[in-house]
Design a protein around this motif. Structure first.
Motif, PDB file in Angstrom:
ATOM      1  N   VAL A  49      -3.177   3.159   6.750  1.00 25.92           N
ATOM      2  CA  VAL A  49      -4.006   2.296   7.363  1.00 25.92           C
ATOM      3  C   VAL A  49      -5.044   1.488   6.377  1.00 25.92           C
ATOM      4  O   VAL A  49      -5.793   2.162   5.546  1.00 25.92           O
ATOM      5  CB  VAL A  49      -5.510   3.119   8.367  1.00 25.92           C
ATOM      6  CG1 VAL A  49      -5.921   2.813   8.424  1.00 25.92           C
ATOM      7  CG2 VAL A  49      -4.341   3.720   9.173  1.00 25.92           C
ATOM      8  N   LEU A  50      -4.757  -0.159   6.520  1.00 21.53           N
ATOM      9  CA  LEU A  50      -5.805  -0.283   5.316  1.00 21.53           C
ATOM     10  C   LEU A  50      -6.780  -1.107   5.762  1.00 21.53           C
ATOM     11  O   LEU A  50      -7.310  -1.115   6.179  1.00 21.53           O
ATOM     12  CB  LEU A  50      -5.055  -1.526   4.604  1.00 21.53           C
ATOM     13  CG  LEU A  50      -3.664  -1.560   4.511  1.00 21.53           C
ATOM     14  CD1 LEU A  50      -2.695  -2.555   3.585  1.00 21.53           C
ATOM     15  CD2 LEU A  50      -3.157  -0.237   3.454  1.00 21.53           C
ATOM     16  N   LEU A  51      -8.101  -0.486   5.250  1.00 22.69           N
ATOM     17  CA  LEU A  51      -9.483  -0.900   5.085  1.00 22.69           C
ATOM     18  C   LEU A  51      -9.866  -1.883   3.954  1.00 22.69           C
ATOM     19  O   LEU A  51     -10.497  -1.911   3.361  1.00 22.69           O
ATOM     20  CB  LEU A  51     -10.468   0.506   5.036  1.00 22.69           C
ATOM     21  CG  LEU A  51     -11.958   0.155   5.086  1.00 22.69           C
ATOM     22  CD1 LEU A  51     -12.694   0.014   6.676  1.00 22.69           C
ATOM     23  CD2 LEU A  51     -12.680   1.811   4.315  1.00 22.69           C
ATOM     24  N   ASN A  52      -9.900  -3.294   4.746  1.00 23.74           N
ATOM     25  CA  ASN A  52      -9.718  -3.814   3.841  1.00 23.74           C
ATOM     26  C   ASN A  52     -11.250  -4.524   3.532  1.00 23.74           C
ATOM     27  O   ASN A  52     -12.100  -4.261   4.582  1.00 23.74           O
ATOM     28  CB  ASN A  52      -8.920  -5.503   4.212  1.00 23.74           C
ATOM     29  CG  ASN A  52      -8.437  -6.692   3.175  1.00 23.74           C
ATOM     30  OD1 ASN A  52      -9.365  -6.394   2.358  1.00 23.74           O
ATOM     31  ND2 ASN A  52      -9.329  -7.599   3.543  1.00 23.74           N
ATOM     32  N   TRP A 107       1.517   2.565  -3.321  1.00 23.62           N
ATOM     33  CA  TRP A 107       1.562   3.470  -2.139  1.00 23.62           C
ATOM     34  C   TRP A 107       3.501   2.668  -2.152  1.00 23.62           C
ATOM     35  O   TRP A 107       4.252   3.441  -1.730  1.00 23.62           O
ATOM     36  CB  TRP A 107       0.828   2.958  -0.613  1.00 23.62           C
ATOM     37  CG  TRP A 107       1.679   4.075   0.630  1.00 23.62           C
ATOM     38  CD1 TRP A 107       1.285   5.322   0.510  1.00 23.62           C
ATOM     39  CD2 TRP A 107       2.164   3.326   1.942  1.00 23.62           C
ATOM     40  NE1 TRP A 107       1.654   5.010   2.151  1.00 23.62           N
ATOM     41  CE2 TRP A 107       2.145   4.394   2.818  1.00 23.62           C
ATOM     42  CE3 TRP A 107       2.914   2.449   1.733  1.00 23.62           C
ATOM     43  CZ2 TRP A 107       2.713   4.199   3.477  1.00 23.62           C
ATOM     44  CZ3 TRP A 107       2.933   1.625   2.668  1.00 23.62           C
ATOM     45  CH2 TRP A 107       3.308   2.373   4.043  1.00 23.62           C
ATOM     46  N   LEU A 108       3.189   1.269  -1.099  1.00 25.29           N
ATOM     47  CA  LEU A 108       5.217   0.680  -1.381  1.00 25.29           C
ATOM     48  C   LEU A 108       5.520   1.370  -2.438  1.00 25.29           C
ATOM     49  O   LEU A 108       7.030   1.522  -2.622  1.00 25.29           O
ATOM     50  CB  LEU A 108       4.425  -0.866  -1.113  1.00 25.29           C
ATOM     51  CG  LEU A 108       3.756  -1.714  -0.418  1.00 25.29           C
ATOM     52  CD1 LEU A 108       3.586  -3.059  -0.250  1.00 25.29           C
ATOM     53  CD2 LEU A 108       4.432  -1.059   0.807  1.00 25.29           C
ATOM     54  N   GLY A 109       5.299   1.443  -4.159  1.00 18.32           N
ATOM     55  CA  GLY A 109       6.256   1.580  -4.872  1.00 18.32           C
ATOM     56  C   GLY A 109       6.601   2.968  -4.782  1.00 18.32           C
ATOM     57  O   GLY A 109       7.677   3.101  -5.094  1.00 18.32           O
ATOM     58  N   GLU A 110       5.956   4.206  -4.291  1.00 22.75           N
ATOM     59  CA  GLU A 110       6.560   5.508  -4.048  1.00 22.75           C
ATOM     60  C   GLU A 110       7.397   5.763  -2.985  1.00 22.75           C
ATOM     61  O   GLU A 110       8.183   6.710  -3.900  1.00 22.75           O
ATOM     62  CB  GLU A 110       5.375   6.156  -3.423  1.00 22.75           C
ATOM     63  CG  GLU A 110       4.458   6.608  -4.686  1.00 22.75           C
ATOM     64  CD  GLU A 110       2.921   6.901  -3.771  1.00 22.75           C
ATOM     65  OE1 GLU A 110       3.060   7.740  -2.330  1.00 22.75           O
ATOM     66  OE2 GLU A 110       2.195   7.529  -3.529  1.00 22.75           O
ATOM     67  N   ASP A 154      -5.808  -7.060  -8.260  1.00 18.54           N
ATOM     68  CA  ASP A 154      -6.665  -5.832  -8.477  1.00 18.54           C
ATOM     69  C   ASP A 154      -6.836  -5.140  -7.858  1.00 18.54           C
ATOM     70  O   ASP A 154      -7.408  -4.239  -7.493  1.00 18.54           O
ATOM     71  CB  ASP A 154      -7.462  -6.320  -9.587  1.00 18.54           C
ATOM     72  CG  ASP A 154      -7.070  -6.112 -10.769  1.00 18.54           C
ATOM     73  OD1 ASP A 154      -5.874  -6.396 -11.589  1.00 18.54           O
ATOM     74  OD2 ASP A 154      -8.043  -7.167 -11.724  1.00 18.54           O
ATOM     75  N   GLY A 155      -7.516  -5.596  -6.307  1.00 16.14           N
ATOM     76  CA  GLY A 155      -7.753  -5.094  -5.193  1.00 16.14           C
ATOM     77  C   GLY A 155      -6.473  -4.539  -4.518  1.00 16.14           C
ATOM     78  O   GLY A 155      -7.338  -4.339  -3.027  1.00 16.14           O
ATOM     79  N   VAL A 156      -5.296  -4.805  -4.924  1.00 15.80           N
ATOM     80  CA  VAL A 156      -4.257  -3.896  -3.697  1.00 15.80           C
ATOM     81  C   VAL A 156      -3.553  -3.419  -4.240  1.00 15.80           C
ATOM     82  O   VAL A 156      -2.406  -2.935  -4.136  1.00 15.80           O
ATOM     83  CB  VAL A 156      -3.738  -5.383  -2.893  1.00 15.80           C
ATOM     84  CG1 VAL A 156      -4.371  -5.997  -1.779  1.00 15.80           C
ATOM     85  CG2 VAL A 156      -3.223  -6.485  -3.820  1.00 15.80           C
ATOM     86  N   ALA A 157      -4.021  -2.895  -5.430  1.00 14.08           N
ATOM     87  CA  ALA A 157      -3.541  -2.073  -6.099  1.00 14.08           C
ATOM     88  C   ALA A 157      -3.115  -0.733  -5.899  1.00 14.08           C
ATOM     89  O   ALA A 157      -1.714   0.022  -5.898  1.00 14.08           O
ATOM     90  CB  ALA A 157      -3.791  -1.619  -7.809  1.00 14.08           C
ATOM     91  N   GLU A 158      -3.300  -0.120  -5.291  1.00 16.12           N
ATOM     92  CA  GLU A 158      -3.516   0.841  -4.453  1.00 16.12           C
ATOM     93  C   GLU A 158      -2.463   0.651  -2.958  1.00 16.12           C
ATOM     94  O   GLU A 158      -1.444   2.416  -3.050  1.00 16.12           O
ATOM     95  CB  GLU A 158      -4.868   1.693  -3.587  1.00 16.12           C
ATOM     96  CG  GLU A 158      -5.931   2.477  -4.350  1.00 16.12           C
ATOM     97  CD  GLU A 158      -4.964   3.994  -5.471  1.00 16.12           C
ATOM     98  OE1 GLU A 158      -4.510   4.531  -4.557  1.00 16.12           O
ATOM     99  OE2 GLU A 158      -5.209   3.575  -6.732  1.00 16.12           O
ATOM    100  N   LEU A 159      -2.323  -0.592  -3.272  1.00 15.31           N
ATOM    101  CA  LEU A 159      -1.662  -0.595  -1.672  1.00 15.31           C
ATOM    102  C   LEU A 159      -0.026  -0.826  -2.235  1.00 15.31           C
ATOM    103  O   LEU A 159       0.855  -0.489  -1.921  1.00 15.31           O
ATOM    104  CB  LEU A 159      -1.692  -2.355  -0.908  1.00 15.31           C
ATOM    105  CG  LEU A 159      -0.468  -2.259  -0.392  1.00 15.31           C
ATOM    106  CD1 LEU A 159      -0.269  -1.786   1.338  1.00 15.31           C
ATOM    107  CD2 LEU A 159      -1.312  -3.892   0.672  1.00 15.31           C
ATOM    108  N   THR A 210      -8.477  -1.683  -0.108  1.00 17.37           N
ATOM    109  CA  THR A 210      -8.366  -2.319  -0.287  1.00 17.37           C
ATOM    110  C   THR A 210      -9.292  -3.975  -0.505  1.00 17.37           C
ATOM    111  O   THR A 210     -10.047  -4.154   0.237  1.00 17.37           O
ATOM    112  CB  THR A 210      -7.080  -3.405   0.303  1.00 17.37           C
ATOM    113  OG1 THR A 210      -7.572  -3.752   1.679  1.00 17.37           O
ATOM    114  CG2 THR A 210      -6.071  -2.223   0.420  1.00 17.37           C
ATOM    115  N   ARG A 211      -9.369  -4.804  -1.522  1.00 12.78           N
ATOM    116  CA  ARG A 211     -10.208  -5.470  -1.244  1.00 12.78           C
ATOM    117  C   ARG A 211      -8.980  -6.883  -1.965  1.00 12.78           C
ATOM    118  O   ARG A 211      -8.934  -7.231  -2.823  1.00 12.78           O
ATOM    119  CB  ARG A 211     -11.346  -5.082  -2.488  1.00 12.78           C
ATOM    120  CG  ARG A 211     -11.796  -4.342  -2.771  1.00 12.78           C
ATOM    121  CD  ARG A 211     -13.134  -3.639  -4.182  1.00 12.78           C
ATOM    122  NE  ARG A 211     -11.959  -3.745  -4.868  1.00 12.78           N
ATOM    123  CZ  ARG A 211     -11.133  -2.184  -5.737  1.00 12.78           C
ATOM    124  NH1 ARG A 211     -11.269  -1.395  -4.611  1.00 12.78           N
ATOM    125  NH2 ARG A 211     -10.592  -3.101  -6.336  1.00 12.78           N
TER     126      ARG A 211
END
Length: 541
Positions: free
Chosen positions: A197-200, A253-256, A245-250, A238-239
């Motif tokens: 779930v992405l809180l953009n 997560w995709l790279g895991e 830089d704003g989707v680095a966490e996403l 996300t930003r």
């Protein structure tokens, strides 16, 4: 860990069982067909779908992941109800290889497979390119779920069962939206495996406010879907307007999990498990076990055949009288047969053949109906009509009657036992009859002519003439011989009767219970099969 093929086999078995239970399997069939098709198309690539409402920034997230403008972003979606696909990870190179000669090398085959997968998703490819760290992913920007255009929402619901990873996109203004939660999250979260779930648009909030809203959204998900447990999706802030830089966490997560085959398999297993859980819930077997609702003890009470042993013992004694009695016994036996008393009380086969006249059929039907009706309140609502139909009087009693008649007709001839002792007793009975005749005649002569005869001093009675003593001895001897014959015949008869009774009663009960409960047995076998299929996916091998 359950494999996709195992999950597909379990779902197929569960659907077959659900059909027996007359449950609606359209949704499960659609999932099974989709899973079977997906296993054969591009297993080395997985599909990530961005799902959210109008203006939450799905297109901006795609652009941020790509590091360039892939699809225009705006408040209103400038496209039709089709999904927009972006293929990173060397997609352009694979497409070039496919144009040069599809199938001649791995790249060409991968491009062809991806194209087939996108046709299946009815997606419009707007850009291919490369993006490090995302693996073999195909990103779909789906239509808005809260669009006024009804086709958009229908398109999302049609695509969701076919995608492997879902990123649910919302923003600080729409994160509590009813359409987002009630229509999509509650329905789809249990059916998917890998999702986020992405809180953009958290760039509009202070860091503390962003963390607070993300924590609140995570708590809502846990509260609304407690059954997910560890599978409750993570909430990431996300930003997208800030680019990569704003989707680095996403991206992290995709790279895991870049193993596309594992992602595809996980999604198919989750879909199969959700479909089986739905079927198992409607069948009332979504528990640790699916016990039979009609206990075996109830089934064994279906038919009771009292009197078989009495008839068998009487038949044995009748045979003993024919072989082990004197002239008087032969006469009484003939009268016994001639008057029909023997057929009424010493004919096991005739007794069994007339079982309907003794009310056995109605009693058997009542036992079955009572057993079935007693459990109907505890049966899943969707199955109650099937159980009630199994207890319908006409069909039920016809099945029971046919079963009993078949068992009785299959019994061998009832031949009562015999003994070599009986002819010896018959000779003694004959000799005693002669003795009684002589003593009776002598007694008559003594009473009329009063000849001189010897007397015997008997205790209590005093002196008794010889004719009376001889007559008394004959009577006593006849009684003793008759009792010996009866006791021996009864002993043999009871042994034989118990064997006959057990054999017949067992055969009747087994056959009738099977036939009387045949409809119930099919239902309960299907319930057990459905429960086993569900547990095999829910618990793993």
């Amino acid at each position: 860990m359950t494999t996709a093929l195992q999950a597909l086999d379990a779902l197929t078995a569960g659907i077959a069982a659900a059909r027996v239970l007359e449950l609606d399997v359209d949704r499960a069939e659609a999932i099974r067909a989709e899973a079977a098709e997906r296993l054969g198309i591009a297993p080395d690539a997985y599909v990530l779908a961005l799902v959210g409402g109008t203006g939450v920034g799905k297109s901006s997230i795609v652009n941020a992941l790509a590091g360039e403008t892939v699809t225009p972003a705006g408040v209103r979606r400038p496209t039709t109800a089709r999904a927009i696909a972006w293929i990173p990870g060397g997609g352009a190179g694979r497409q070039d290889a496919a144009r040069e000669g599809a199938g001649r090398d791995g790249a060409g085959e991968a491009a062809v497979a991806e194209r087939a997968l996108l046709r299946r998703l009815d997606a419009e490819v707007v850009r291919t390119g490369s993006a490090d760290g995302l693996g073999n992913v195909i990103v779909l920007d789906l239509p808005d779920i809260d669009s006024l255009e009804p086709g958009n929402r229908a398109a999302v619901e049609a695509v969701l069962p076919k995608v492997d990873v879902v990123a649910w996109v919302t923003d600080p203004e729409k994160y509590a939206d009813a359409v987002f939660h009630d229509t999509f999250l509650r329905d789809w979260l249990p059916r998917l495996d890998r999702q986020i779930v992405l809180l953009n648009k958290t760039d509009r909030l202070s860091p503390e406010a962003a963390r607070s809203i993300a924590a609140d959204l995570a708590a809502v998900l846990r509260r609304e879907l407690p059954g997910l447990g560890a599978r409750t999706p993570e909430v990431l802030a996300t930003r997208a307007v800030e680019g990569e830089d704003g989707v680095a966490e996403l991206r992290r997560w995709l790279g895991e999990a870049v193993d596309a085959k594992a992602i595809v398999a996980g999604r198919l297993v989750a879909s199969a498990a959700a479909a089986l859980a739905d079927l198992a819930g409607r069948a009332g077997v979504a528990a640790a076990a699916a016990p039979a609702l009609i206990p075996e003890a109830e089934r064994e009470r279906v038919v009771d055949l009292p009197g078989v042993e009495r008839q068998a013992v009487a038949a044995t004694r009748a045979r003993a009288r024919r072989r082990g009695t004197g002239p008087i016994g032969l006469i009484t036996s003939g009268i016994y047969r001639a008057t029909g008393r023997m057929r009424a009380s010493a004919d096991p086969r005739g007794y069994l053949a007339a079982w309907r006249a003794r009310g056995g059929l109605s009693r058997a039907g009542e036992v079955v109906r009572g057993s079935i009706n007693a459990v109907i309140p505890s049966v899943a609502p969707q199955l109650r009509a099937s159980y009630a139909a199994a207890a319908r009087a006409g069909d039920l009693e016809q099945r029971i009657g046919t079963s009993v008649d078949r068992v009785i007709a299959a019994q061998p001839p009832f031949e009562p036992p015999t003994s070599n002792l009986w002819p010896l007793l018959g000779l003694l009975q004959t000799a005693n009859t002669v003795l009684l005749a002589f003593a009776a005649a002598w007694t008559v002569i003594w009473i009329i002519a009063r000849p001189e005869v010897a007397s015997y001093d008997l205790p209590v009675l005093g002196p008794m003439p010889a004719p009376l003593v001889l007559l008394a001895i004959g009577v006593i001897a006849g009684y003793v011989l008759a009792r010996l014959l009866s006791l021996h015949a009864g002993w043999l008869g009871r042994r034989w009767a118990r064997r006959v009774s057990r054999a017949i009663t067992s055969a009747v009960r087994e056959t009738v219970a099977a036939d009387a409960f045949a409809a119930i047995a099919r239902i309960e076998e299907a319930r057990a099969a459905l429960a086993a299929a569900w547990r095999s996916v829910a618990e793993g091998p």
